[in-house]
Motif scaffolding. Structure first.
Motif, short mmCIF file in Angstrom:
data_model
loop_
_atom_site.label_atom_id
_atom_site.label_comp_id
_atom_site.label_asym_id
_atom_site.label_seq_id
_atom_site.Cartn_x
_atom_site.Cartn_y
_atom_site.Cartn_z
N ALA A 1 0.68 -1.20 0.05
CA ALA A 1 -0.09 0.09 0.02
C ALA A 1 0.78 1.17 0.05
O ALA A 1 1.95 1.24 0.65
N PHE A 2 0.54 2.38 -0.67
CA PHE A 2 1.11 3.46 -0.76
C PHE A 2 0.60 4.46 0.16
O PHE A 2 -0.70 4.66 0.34
N ILE A 3 1.42 4.81 1.34
CA ILE A 3 0.89 5.74 2.35
C ILE A 3 1.93 7.01 2.00
O ILE A 3 2.96 7.11 1.99
N ASP A 4 1.55 8.07 2.77
CA ASP A 4 2.31 9.36 3.05
C ASP A 4 2.45 9.40 4.47
O ASP A 4 1.66 9.43 5.35
N VAL A 5 3.79 9.54 4.80
CA VAL A 5 4.23 9.89 6.05
C VAL A 5 5.12 11.19 5.91
O VAL A 5 5.66 11.59 5.24
N GLU A 6 4.93 11.74 7.38
CA GLU A 6 5.67 13.23 7.75
C GLU A 6 7.08 13.26 7.74
O GLU A 6 7.24 12.27 9.06
N ILE A 7 8.07 13.43 7.28
CA ILE A 7 9.32 13.64 7.52
C ILE A 7 9.93 14.74 7.82
O ILE A 7 10.49 15.60 6.90
N LEU A 8 9.97 15.51 8.95
CA LEU A 8 10.34 16.65 9.37
C LEU A 8 11.84 16.97 9.28
O LEU A 8 12.77 15.99 9.29
N PRO A 9 12.28 18.04 8.59
CA PRO A 9 13.64 18.41 8.58
C PRO A 9 14.66 18.47 9.76
O PRO A 9 13.85 18.87 10.67
N ASP A 10 15.56 18.20 9.95
CA ASP A 10 16.46 18.72 10.83
C ASP A 10 17.05 20.22 10.78
O ASP A 10 17.28 20.70 9.60
N ILE A 11 16.73 21.08 11.76
CA ILE A 11 17.20 22.30 11.67
C ILE A 11 18.30 22.46 12.52
O ILE A 11 18.27 22.36 13.68
N ILE A 12 19.53 23.24 11.86
CA ILE A 12 20.41 23.41 12.73
C ILE A 12 20.78 24.88 12.97
O ILE A 12 20.78 25.56 11.84
N LEU A 13 20.98 25.37 14.29
CA LEU A 13 21.32 26.87 14.33
C LEU A 13 22.82 27.21 14.36
O LEU A 13 23.58 26.51 15.26
N MET A 14 23.12 27.77 13.27
CA MET A 14 24.47 28.02 13.10
C MET A 14 25.10 29.04 14.11
O MET A 14 24.28 30.25 14.20
N PRO A 15 26.39 29.21 14.72
CA PRO A 15 26.69 30.21 15.55
C PRO A 15 27.19 31.28 14.99
O PRO A 15 28.68 31.87 14.83
N VAL A 16 26.30 32.18 14.06
CA VAL A 16 26.56 33.43 13.28
C VAL A 16 25.32 34.48 13.49
O VAL A 16 24.35 33.92 13.78
N VAL A 17 25.63 35.62 13.25
CA VAL A 17 24.75 36.61 12.99
C VAL A 17 24.51 36.60 11.65
O VAL A 17 25.29 36.93 11.11
N GLY A 18 23.03 36.77 11.18
CA GLY A 18 22.82 36.74 9.96
C GLY A 18 21.62 37.26 9.31
O GLY A 18 20.53 37.20 10.19
N THR A 19 21.48 37.36 8.08
CA THR A 19 19.97 37.62 7.53
C THR A 19 19.71 36.68 6.52
O THR A 19 18.47 36.80 5.91
N ARG A 20 20.34 35.60 6.22
CA ARG A 20 20.07 34.63 5.37
C ARG A 20 19.70 33.10 6.05
O ARG A 20 20.09 33.01 7.23
N SER A 21 19.57 32.23 5.34
CA SER A 21 19.24 30.90 5.61
C SER A 21 19.82 29.84 4.57
O SER A 21 20.01 30.35 3.49
N ALA A 22 19.69 28.43 4.92
CA ALA A 22 20.10 27.72 3.69
C ALA A 22 19.22 26.53 4.03
O ALA A 22 19.10 25.72 4.81
N MET A 23 18.59 26.01 2.77
CA MET A 23 18.01 24.82 2.72
C MET A 23 18.93 23.87 2.02
O MET A 23 19.46 23.76 0.90
N TRP A 24 19.93 23.21 3.23
CA TRP A 24 21.16 22.83 2.57
C TRP A 24 21.23 21.36 1.79
O TRP A 24 21.78 21.12 0.99
N GLN A 25 20.18 20.41 2.39
CA GLN A 25 19.77 19.44 1.42
C GLN A 25 18.52 18.81 1.77
O GLN A 25 17.91 18.94 2.78
N GLU A 26 17.92 18.27 0.72
CA GLU A 26 16.42 17.95 0.75
C GLU A 26 16.19 16.58 1.35
O GLU A 26 15.31 16.22 2.04
N ILE A 27 17.20 15.69 1.24
CA ILE A 27 17.43 14.27 1.94
C ILE A 27 18.83 14.13 2.31
O ILE A 27 19.67 14.80 2.28
#
Length: 456
Positions: free
Chosen positions: A245-271
């Motif tokens: 059976a094909f089912i949909d599962v929620e796979i939340l991303p890992d979010i990493i807080l980098m030690p920097v002051v900034g105005t940007r962000s990065a979707m570093w990798q999708e998997i």
């Protein structure tokens, strides 16, 4: 409030830096702190910033590995690991106190989805998380395999390196950390990794991110785009008479807080790795000076785009295999000939393409942000073609479909088509689960979760 007047010296001693090098680094830090313009473009300033950046990453490695054997890590060391703090004068007394209070209250995310970079490195060291990809989208495992193919390491050395915590951490620091830290900085061309009060554009206590704030903001986005982090996978339960059976599962991303002051962000990798049902990785500066909702929406848009490309492979823009990316690329490529678009709409697309450097991805990110922030509340800003594409692949949640846009003529047909397909999927699913119940079995939790997803 402890005395932090000798922070730099204490951190360098903790890192095991020898007397001569410690005096040299301390002197450079003091010189930098005394500069009236730390972003100066003159040669001496550029040279000093380059030297400090080189020192920073070496100190970070030394301090990190020392903490693994220390059950009582000093506050100023944690401030360095979490925020890049090194010196009270460089940070400013008020900012030093803010960082001290923040580090004292820093714990672990209860959901284990958000991590400070230091917490993340510990997981990498313990082999609980794999190192991130580098700038060329190559991960640690692929790098080792390449070295083995080239004959620079043996198979046994490869296996040893996979389990070597120190090598894994050094790969993460030398690759992702060095690149991402600079990328997210408010001042890329004059970037220095050490925390300095001079680079702040808003009060520090207003920009420091917390786990709770990120969770709440992401929950708001998910309440609009309910299928954002869901991925289709195969579920089997032969003991229940369910072969596939094909089912949909929620796979939340890992979010990493980098030690920097900034105005940007990065979707570093999708998997992570090659498996499509692994978490993506979002990177945020621990002190984010831009509005967080807009930043997270942009990352979510990039995630949707890159995940679709990953799943579709070489056919990501092939219209014979319909997908979010192929439909969107076709829309951009053919908009000039489209009968569904007015001349005014075509001019807006042309102008937007010039603004976004003719990038399909950047155009999509901008349209997705408009879709989430404005269209979901009934404030129509998109043309009918791109609206249909987004609603087809990123449908609004049931609350919005039955609320803000329920009677809007621009969405009526789209909603009807969606509800018809959803009802068909629910009917087929109920037939399958009905057989399980009829046989006297309980419905597995995975199937119950999928049932809830279908009704979202």
């Amino acid at each position: 409030m402890p005395d932090f007047s000798d922070s730099c010296n204490n951190i360098l001693i903790y890192a095991g830096i020898g007397d001569a090098d410690r005096d040299k680094i301390s002197s450079k830090i003091k010189q930098f702190a005394a500069m009236s313009d730390q972003s100066s473009s003159d040669d001496d300033a550029r040279r000093l910033r380059k030297e400090l950046s080189a020192y920073y990453y070496e100190i970070y490695k030394r301090v990190f590995f020392k903490t693994l054997e220390d059950p009582h890590i000093p506050d100023e060391v944690l401030m360095f690991l979490y925020y890049g703090y090194i010196d009270e004068k460089l940070a400013g007394a008020e900012n030093t106190e803010i960082l001290y209070n923040a580090v004292r209250s820093m714990g672990l995310d209860e959901q284990m989805r958000i991590f400070t970079f230091y917490q993340w490195l510990r997981l990498v060291y313990m082999c609980k998380k794999d190192p991130s990809v580098n700038d060329f989208s190559t991960d640690y495992i692929t790098t080792l395999r390449k070295q083995k193919r080239e004959g620079s390491i043996t198979e046994s050395q490869e296996q040893e390196a996979l389990r070597n915590g120190r090598a894994r951490v050094e790969f993460e620091i030398d690759n992702m950390f060095k690149s991402a830290n600079r990328m997210m900085s408010s001042r890329i061309t004059t970037f220095v990794p050490f925390f300095s009060g001079q680079i702040l554009t808003k009060p520090l206590d207003k920009s420091l991110l917390t786990f709770e704030t990120i969770h709440k903001t992401l929950a708001v986005i998910k309440a609009v785009d309910y299928s954002l982090f869901y991925r289709q996978t195969v579920y089997t339960a032969p003991e229940l008479g369910l072969d596939k059976a094909f089912i949909d599962v929620e796979i939340l991303p890992d979010i990493i807080l980098m030690p920097v002051v900034g105005t940007r962000s990065a979707m570093w990798q999708e998997i992570t790795g090659a498996k499509r049902t692994t978490p993506g990785r979002f990177l945020l500066p621990v002190a984010q000076e831009e509005e967080l909702t807009g930043i997270l929406i942009k990352m979510c848009a990039e995630f949707r785009w890159e995940l679709c490309k990953r799943i579709q492979g070489a056919r990501w823009n092939d219209l014979s295999e319909r997908s979010l990316t192929s439909d969107y690329v076709d829309y951009i490529d053919t908009y000039k000939k489209s009968r569904d678009l007015s001349q005014e709409a075509k001019e807006r697309i042309k102008s937007a393409m010039a603004k976004h450097r003719n990038s399909y991805k950047e155009m999509f990110v901008a349209d997705y942000a408009t879709y989430i922030q404005y269209e979901s509340s009934g404030a129509l800003r998109l043309n009918k073609v791109v609206r249909a594409i987004l609603f087809n692949y990123c449908p609004f949640s049931k609350v919005i479909r039955e609320g803000a846009i329920a009677t809007n003529p621009q969405y009526t047909q789209l909603i009807e088509r969606y509800e018809h397909k959803a009802a068909h999927d629910i009917h087929l699913f109920e037939i399958a689960t009905g057989r399980i119940e009829k046989a006297g079995h309980e419905i597995p939790a995975e199937l119950m979760a999928h049932s809830q997803y279908l009704r979202s």
